[in-house]
Design a protein around this motif. Structure first.
Motif, PDB file in Angstrom:
ATOM      1  N   GLN A 109       0.827  -1.206   0.000  1.00  0.00           N
ATOM      2  CA  GLN A 109       0.000   0.000   0.000  1.00  0.00           C
ATOM      3  C   GLN A 109       0.866   1.263   0.000  1.00  0.00           C
ATOM      4  O   GLN A 109       1.893   1.340   0.670  1.00  0.00           O
ATOM      5  CB  GLN A 109      -0.906   0.024   1.239  1.00  0.00           C
ATOM      6  CG  GLN A 109      -1.837  -1.163   1.359  1.00  0.00           C
ATOM      7  CD  GLN A 109      -2.995  -1.091   0.391  1.00  0.00           C
ATOM      8  OE1 GLN A 109      -3.660  -0.070   0.260  1.00  0.00           O
ATOM      9  NE2 GLN A 109      -3.252  -2.185  -0.311  1.00  0.00           N
ATOM     10  N   GLY A 110       0.409   2.250  -0.749  1.00  0.00           N
ATOM     11  CA  GLY A 110       1.012   3.571  -0.687  1.00  0.00           C
ATOM     12  C   GLY A 110       0.226   4.426   0.284  1.00  0.00           C
ATOM     13  O   GLY A 110      -0.235   3.948   1.314  1.00  0.00           O
ATOM     14  N   VAL A 159       2.666   5.081   4.822  1.00  0.00           N
ATOM     15  CA  VAL A 159       3.017   4.504   3.521  1.00  0.00           C
ATOM     16  C   VAL A 159       3.678   3.149   3.766  1.00  0.00           C
ATOM     17  O   VAL A 159       4.905   3.058   3.846  1.00  0.00           O
ATOM     18  CB  VAL A 159       3.957   5.431   2.720  1.00  0.00           C
ATOM     19  CG1 VAL A 159       4.185   4.883   1.310  1.00  0.00           C
ATOM     20  CG2 VAL A 159       3.402   6.846   2.646  1.00  0.00           C
ATOM     21  N   HIS A 203      -0.107   0.970  -4.059  1.00  0.00           N
ATOM     22  CA  HIS A 203       0.845   1.941  -4.584  1.00  0.00           C
ATOM     23  C   HIS A 203       0.663   2.118  -6.096  1.00  0.00           C
ATOM     24  O   HIS A 203       0.692   1.159  -6.872  1.00  0.00           O
ATOM     25  CB  HIS A 203       2.274   1.488  -4.277  1.00  0.00           C
ATOM     26  CG  HIS A 203       3.307   2.502  -4.621  1.00  0.00           C
ATOM     27  ND1 HIS A 203       3.951   2.527  -5.832  1.00  0.00           N
ATOM     28  CD2 HIS A 203       3.805   3.540  -3.909  1.00  0.00           C
ATOM     29  CE1 HIS A 203       4.812   3.530  -5.856  1.00  0.00           C
ATOM     30  NE2 HIS A 203       4.740   4.165  -4.701  1.00  0.00           N
ATOM     31  N   ILE A 262       4.421   0.612   1.947  1.00  0.00           N
ATOM     32  CA  ILE A 262       5.387   0.124   0.971  1.00  0.00           C
ATOM     33  C   ILE A 262       6.754   0.771   1.145  1.00  0.00           C
ATOM     34  O   ILE A 262       7.748   0.289   0.594  1.00  0.00           O
ATOM     35  CB  ILE A 262       4.865   0.351  -0.466  1.00  0.00           C
ATOM     36  CG1 ILE A 262       5.569  -0.595  -1.449  1.00  0.00           C
ATOM     37  CG2 ILE A 262       5.012   1.815  -0.883  1.00  0.00           C
ATOM     38  CD1 ILE A 262       4.966  -0.601  -2.837  1.00  0.00           C
ATOM     39  N   SER A 263       6.826   1.836   1.942  1.00  0.00           N
ATOM     40  CA  SER A 263       8.115   2.497   2.160  1.00  0.00           C
ATOM     41  C   SER A 263       9.121   1.580   2.842  1.00  0.00           C
ATOM     42  O   SER A 263      10.326   1.803   2.729  1.00  0.00           O
ATOM     43  CB  SER A 263       7.931   3.771   2.997  1.00  0.00           C
ATOM     44  OG  SER A 263       7.470   3.462   4.308  1.00  0.00           O
ATOM     45  N   ASP A 275       7.599   6.555  -9.104  1.00  0.00           N
ATOM     46  CA  ASP A 275       6.538   7.035  -8.208  1.00  0.00           C
ATOM     47  C   ASP A 275       6.924   6.810  -6.744  1.00  0.00           C
ATOM     48  O   ASP A 275       6.062   6.672  -5.892  1.00  0.00           O
ATOM     49  CB  ASP A 275       5.227   6.308  -8.531  1.00  0.00           C
ATOM     50  CG  ASP A 275       4.014   6.957  -7.885  1.00  0.00           C
ATOM     51  OD1 ASP A 275       4.027   8.195  -7.705  1.00  0.00           O
ATOM     52  OD2 ASP A 275       3.065   6.238  -7.556  1.00  0.00           O
TER      53      ASP A 275
END
Length: 265
Positions: free
Chosen positions: A29-30, A139, A35, A141-142, A187
């Motif tokens: 997920q973003g 975030v 994301h 996915i970070s 992105d």
């Protein structure tokens, strides 16, 4: 070499053909949904089977609504000519289409024309820059990426210029970016417009176009130097953003354009 050994890590997902159902797991997920860059990269993956031997020149995704759960990837050939081909792809759930994408492919060209590419900004090597830790609750996915900003600009820090520059890499391996990873990593940063904001507001992507550069074929480092800058912003909150990526040797790897909109509420 760093590795998560996770078959559902972003790089691993992009290493196999994307087709059918994809689960929108939390770690993918973003900010506010699956994301966007990873979703567009998966759609790019789905288009490849229609055009063997051709190279991706551009892919554009229109983001109709956030992806909150899983989605189905489907693709089809639009047209195929002597030197170019166009392929469409969609990410769809029971709610309808979430992302509609179109890709342009071309025959690999001969080295017959003078090339031009934007020059990389002056930047210290990534090991000389501090890690920027993004709270995973914002975030998720970070946690799959390492981001090392260049210069003082930070998201939502009320700075003078709508620009962000940072070294970015995936943490799961030491592989250099290929075409699909480059679509994803373009992105990776917060919206460049967020550099001039002082409060946390959403600036979601409405449309994203990524154009890989010829230098991507010779990339040898997992690191990319990513510069995101707002070219224009309207009083109504519509943002025109350009991104460019380079390797540590200064080779230009890709260009992207995003249409964003500020959502205050």
């Amino acid at each position: 070499m760093l590795s998560t050994h996770d078959a559902n890590a972003p790089g691993a997902l992009l290493g196999k053909p994307a087709d059918g159902w994809i689960e929108a797991k939390n770690h993918l997920q973003g900010f506010g949904g699956f994301h966007g860059g990873l979703a567009l990269a998966l759609l790019a993956s789905a288009t490849q089977s229609h055009v063997p031997g051709l190279e991706l020149q551009s892919i554009t995704g229109r983001f109709d609504r956030p992806i909150e759960s899983g989605f189905t990837v489907a693709s089809s050939l639009i047209r195929s000519g002597r030197t170019t081909a166009a392929v469409s792809a969609t990410a769809r759930s029971a709610k309808g289409p979430h992302i509609e994408a179109s890709a342009v492919y071309g025959v690999p060209g001969e080295a017959a024309w003078q090339p031009f590419a934007p020059s990389a900004p002056v930047a210290p090597p990534p090991q000389d820059c501090e890690v920027f830790a993004i709270p995973p609750e914002f975030v998720p996915i970070s946690t799959s990426m390492e981001i090392r900003p260049v210069g003082p600009a930070r998201p939502y820090a009320g700075g003078p210029e709508p620009e962000l520059i940072a070294w970015v890499r995936l943490l799961e391996d030491d592989d250099p970016p290929d075409v699909l990873r480059s679509v994803f990593l373009m992105d990776a940063l917060a919206p460049s417009y967020a550099a001039v904001l002082s409060q946390l507001v959403l600036v979601p992507t409405v449309e994203l176009t990524v154009r890989p550069a010829a230098g991507l074929a010779t990339a040898s480092s997992p690191w990319i130097l990513l510069r995101a800058r707002t070219l224009a912003a309207s009083a109504g909150g519509w943002i025109d953003e350009q991104l460019d990526a380079w390797g540590p040797d200064g080779t230009h790897l890709a260009t992207a354009h995003q249409l964003r909109v500020v959502r205050a509420g």
